[in-house]
Design an enzyme around this catalytic site. Structure first.
Site, mmCIF file in Angstrom:
data_model
loop_
_atom_site.group_PDB
_atom_site.id
_atom_site.type_symbol
_atom_site.label_atom_id
_atom_site.label_comp_id
_atom_site.label_asym_id
_atom_site.label_seq_id
_atom_site.Cartn_x
_atom_site.Cartn_y
_atom_site.Cartn_z
ATOM 1 N N GLU A 283 -10.052 40.909 29.744
ATOM 2 C CA GLU A 283 -10.016 39.327 29.871
ATOM 3 C C GLU A 283 -8.682 39.107 30.697
ATOM 4 O O GLU A 283 -7.835 38.140 30.155
ATOM 5 C CB GLU A 283 -9.727 38.888 28.397
ATOM 6 C CG GLU A 283 -11.046 39.210 27.350
ATOM 7 C CD GLU A 283 -10.845 38.636 25.881
ATOM 8 O OE1 GLU A 283 -9.859 38.175 25.679
ATOM 9 O OE2 GLU A 283 -11.547 38.981 25.131
ATOM 10 N N GLU A 376 -17.354 41.734 24.237
ATOM 11 C CA GLU A 376 -17.007 41.209 23.006
ATOM 12 C C GLU A 376 -17.955 39.937 22.763
ATOM 13 O O GLU A 376 -18.127 39.358 23.610
ATOM 14 C CB GLU A 376 -15.375 41.033 22.921
ATOM 15 C CG GLU A 376 -14.350 41.850 22.963
ATOM 16 C CD GLU A 376 -13.095 41.400 22.935
ATOM 17 O OE1 GLU A 376 -12.545 40.295 22.285
ATOM 18 O OE2 GLU A 376 -12.141 42.075 23.561
#
Length: 434
Positions: A283, A376
């Site tokens: 991320e 995720e």
């Protein structure tokens, strides 16, 4: 002639800022077909985001860099059924100004063929075997995945109690193994999470050796120097990545020392001939983690330093390198990435296939032939819809805790459906990894 639907947006309604700002488009489709959605828009703010829904299913987000000029953005390829179809665009962050939204009939976007060859020329046989297996099922089956952070792994046993099965892939985190955790001064929340994450290497070994499951690792990396509490967050550290990328600086010494400490943990898997799906620096484009705080350039350099250190210095040839971003500006290069992934948390109990997010990542993929995974997730995307819509994620990875162990995000009925689906692979169906 290609059929098209074109909507010009009046100025009184064309700005999307918050989630309550939305535009709806009702399309009456004469025959089921695929349509390319095209946006003409501009954006204000360093990062502006809108979210796409099709007939109530969440299809993912679109991120825009600031641009006062109107751009044409080719968004998702949507399978629109005969009859009424409702397309919604919701504001998320920043400000997106839409001038026109078009839906143009097109051919379905095919999934990019993959070669399944690892970028490390010295990759171990077990890593090659896993990559070959992943390449063979990609596009037709989705690997069930569940992240865990503790040795108890309550998530796995919750899934088993509801479905009678276990996921094929289990995710772990080196969070508690970060060398620079401030054990004396950190708050209770930080200390609890770090302590609960310790000793999980033994748990991951058991998952591979006893249960014969696939292992994935990420690393919430406490900043190598300085910081407070959960110092993997940018707001909790003043660690200077740019200084750390310069040889001879104290920051560089701390950076390399931390990498070497985690490399020793990964060697345990190497020496036992266990392949690992390795997803570091996740991320980054969000900039909420320190490794992304200085933008794409330093982060891409850090990835390459880690790749070289782990591969050539430490001989970690059992790693399959999983990049984690949907922004092409952050991509470190074809020669050091095996699989591309992105993270996405849909609204609770929305099981849409995330086709928009898949197409965003697949835009990186026209030539490089990499598989795409959902690194995720919150709710589990409906496997049948994911395959049929042309968004066949290689795996999904439900996050830990209440994302799995309650029905707040995925209800039990949908969980059972996913683990019984002919489009998914569960632990009992792994026969050729070890």
């Amino acid at each position: 002639m290609k059929r098209s639907f074109i909507f010009s947006i009046p100025e009184s309604k064309n700005i999307l800022r918050e989630e309550q700002d939305k535009l709806e488009f009702l399309l009456d489709i004469p025959e089921t077909h695929t349509y390319q959605m095209i946006l003409e828009c501009s954006a204000k703010g360093s990062k502006s985001t809108i979210r796409l829904y099709l007939n109530g299913d969440c299809m993912g987000d679109y991120n825009f860099r600031e641009s006062m000029e109107i751009i044409q953005f080719n968004a998702a390829h949507l399978n629109l059924n005969r009859g009424k179809n409702l397309v919604e665009l919701h504001g998320r962050y920043g400000e997106v100004v839409l001038r026109q939204v078009s839906f143009v009939e097109c051919e379905p976007k095919s999934v990019t063929p993959v070669r399944g060859i690892l970028v490390n020329p010295s990759a171990s046989e077990e890593a090659k075997r896993l990559m070959k297996f992943l390449s063979r099922i990609y596009g037709s089956r989705i690997i069930t995945g569940q992240h865990t952070k503790t040795v108890e792994q309550a998530e796995l046993w919750h899934i088993q109690s509801i479905t009678g099965k276990l996921p094929a892939l289990c995710g772990f985190d080196f969070l508690g193994y970060s060398p620079n955790i401030d054990w004396k001064n950190s708050d209770n929340e930080t200390l609890t999470e770090a302590r609960e994450n310790q000793d999980t290497v033994e748990t991951a070994l058991e998952w591979a050796e006893k249960y014969k499951g696939i292992v994935s690792y990420c690393w919430h990396w406490f900043s190598p120097k300085g910081g407070r509490n959960k110092s993997f967050y940018t707001e909790n550290t003043d660690f200077d990545l740019k200084a750390a990328l310069q040889d001879g600086t104290p920051e560089n010494a701390a950076l390399i020392s931390d990498m070497d400490a985690i490399a020793e943990q990964l060697k345990v898997f190497r020496d036992k001939r266990i392949p690992v799906l390795w997803r570091p620096l996740h991320e980054a484009e969000g900039t909420w983690f320190w490794w992304g705080a200085h933008g794409p350039g330093p982060c891409k350099k850090l990835w390459r330093i880690m790749y070289e250190r782990f591969t050539n210095h430490h001989g970690l040839n059992n790693l399959i390198w999983v990049w984690n971003s949907c922004d092409p500006g952050w991509y470190p290069g074809d020669d050091c990435v095996d699989i591309i992934s992105t993270d996405f948390y849909a609204p609770a109990k929305n099981y849409g296939p995330l086709k928009g997010s898949f197409d965003m990542v697949n835009g990186l993929n026209d030539k490089i032939m990499k598989m795409i995974a959902l690194g995720e997730s919150g709710p589990i995307p409906d496997p049948e819809k994911a395959i049929s819509s042309g968004s066949p994620w290689l795996w999904y990875m439900t996050w830990c805790g209440s994302f799995c162990t309650s029905e707040d995000w995925t209800d039990n009925q949908h969980l059972i459906k996913c683990y019984a689906s002919p489009y998914t692979i569960t632990l009992d169906q792994l026969t050729e990894i070890y």
